[in-house]
Design an enzyme around this catalytic site. Structure first.
Site, PDB file in Angstrom:
ATOM      1  N   GLY A  77      57.222  19.296  11.474  1.00 40.02           N
ATOM      2  CA  GLY A  77      57.822  18.339  12.389  1.00 40.02           C
ATOM      3  C   GLY A  77      57.050  18.245  13.694  1.00 40.02           C
ATOM      4  O   GLY A  77      55.821  18.150  13.723  1.00 40.02           O
ATOM      5  N   CYS A  78      57.800  18.282  14.800  1.00 39.12           N
ATOM      6  CA  CYS A  78      57.194  18.127  16.124  1.00 39.12           C
ATOM      7  C   CYS A  78      56.261  19.277  16.490  1.00 39.12           C
ATOM      8  O   CYS A  78      55.425  19.134  17.388  1.00 39.12           O
ATOM      9  CB  CYS A  78      58.293  17.996  17.182  1.00 39.12           C
ATOM     10  SG  CYS A  78      59.323  16.518  16.983  1.00 39.12           S
ATOM     11  N   ALA A  79      56.393  20.417  15.828  1.00 38.24           N
ATOM     12  CA  ALA A  79      55.485  21.540  16.085  1.00 38.24           C
ATOM     13  C   ALA A  79      54.125  21.331  15.431  1.00 38.24           C
ATOM     14  O   ALA A  79      53.189  22.096  15.670  1.00 38.24           O
ATOM     15  CB  ALA A  79      56.100  22.843  15.577  1.00 38.24           C
TER      16      ALA A  79
END
Length: 364
Positions: free
Chosen positions: A137-139
């Protein structure tokens, strides 16, 4: 040591403002029992504008997962090459100089990955390695930087191209009426970004250490439910408070490098929402100004998932005030709950190697 060069970032032309988002929420969810709460939460994000790949009237329609994914592939192939070419130019390398392509995206699916298409159409060598990252995801932006650093540590002469392609608007689900889902409808935006990590030379952040940290027993705090209609974003109400748990991990990585957070010069972090930045100021004892690049990304483009760190880093480059040798940190946060963090020093010019010095002396 590997150097993360200046990113290239592009956003679609269609813009939706905070005022439009609130008006749509009032109209579409007039009877929702928690409508007023949702409106307050959206207002508190601080997101003023977001960019989306389709006009808003098309975004709000759901033609089915198959058509949406076809649109994802078409838009990626149309938009990624220009961003890649600019990133290569920033790093002063050619496609043939790239040894690994890391492709990051959590908002669509392709197999083979877009990496194969890029190699076939943009002049990359057939031997170029491929590393798609989807489920962080956003990581994923932070993870891509770290895996590029690992690769250049193993192969010091190598160059890595990172591509992040996030069309969050293609994940809109009109039937998801939970507060977390409705909040996400006013938070996420679309963007494409790219950057090169050079094993030798380059201008930017020379990465000296990277690390990962997963907060135990938080797997279900950020997740996708994969259903007939595609990806359904699930967000737990406890997510905004995760910096209390992740800030110590950031401090620990910095301490392992014999540095102190208070003495560092710049911070590029994932701006999932304003609470993340506010809490980092509190738990790291830093002034808000240290997160100005991430906050500007959130304000002007919303949460653009794995592209946030590259957009914020591009703003740091644009400002042009970081001094040679300044120490900094880049961190991406995402499902797991996971933090992917890198620290290093700023290099303004390609360092002169001992070999170059010897050659200059010899010529002289």
């Amino acid at each position: 040591m590997a150097t993360l060069c200046r990113p290239s970032v592009a956003v679609p032309d269609h813009v939706i403002t905070m005022e439009q988002t609130l008006a749509l929420a009032r109209e579409t969810h007039a009877d929702h029992p928690q409508r007023d709460l949702v409106l307050r939460l959206i207002e508190n994000t601080g997101v003023r504008t977001r960019h989306i790949v389709q006009p808003i009237e098309d975004t709000l329609r759901h033609p089915g997962f198959e058509i949406r994914n076809q649109l994802y592939e078409a838009e990626a192939k149309a938009r990624v090459p220009g961003v890649v070419r600019q990133a290569l130019a920033h790093a002063e390398v050619e496609p043939g100089d790239i040894d690994l392509i890391v492709y990051v995206s959590c908002t669509g699916f392709m197999m083979p990955s877009l990496t194969a298409w890029l190699i076939n159409t943009m002049g990359f060598r057939s031997e170029t390695r491929q590393l798609p990252i989807a489920q962080l995801g956003c990581a994923g932006g932070g993870a891509a930087i770290n895996r590029a650093h690992d690769f250049c540590t193993a192969y010091p002469q190598a160059n890595v191209l990172i591509v992040s392609c996030e069309f969050c608007s293609l994940c809109y689900q009109p039937t998801d009426l939970g507060v977390g889902s409705l909040l996400s409808n006013g938070l996420f935006g679309d963007a494409i970004s790219s950057a090169v990590v050079r094993g030798q030379g380059g201008v930017g952040m020379r990465i000296e250490r990277n690390g990962s940290h997963l907060v135990p027993n938080t797997e279900d705090w950020i997740s996708y439910a994969v259903r007939d209609t595609g990806f359904h974003f699930l967000l737990d109400k406890r997510v905004p408070g995760t910096m209390e748990m992740l800030a110590p991990a950031l401090k620990s990585l910095v301490a392992q490098h014999s540095w102190e957070v208070a003495q560092m010069d710049f911070f590029i972090v994932h701006a999932g929402g304003p609470r993340i930045l506010d809490d980092l100021c509190h738990y790291l004892n830093l002034p808000p100004e240290m997160f100005r690049f991430s906050r500007a990304t959130l304000t002007e483009r919303g949460n653009i998932a794995s592209s946030v760190v590259f957009d914020a880093l591009a703003r740091l480059f644009e400002e042009g005030t970081v001094e040679n040798g300044a120490g900094g940190l880049i961190a991406g946060f995402g499902p797991g709950i996971t933090a992917e963090t890198a620290i290093g020093r700023w290099v303004r010019a390609t360092p002169v190697t001992a070999h170059a010095v010897e050659a200059a002396v010899s010529v002289g």
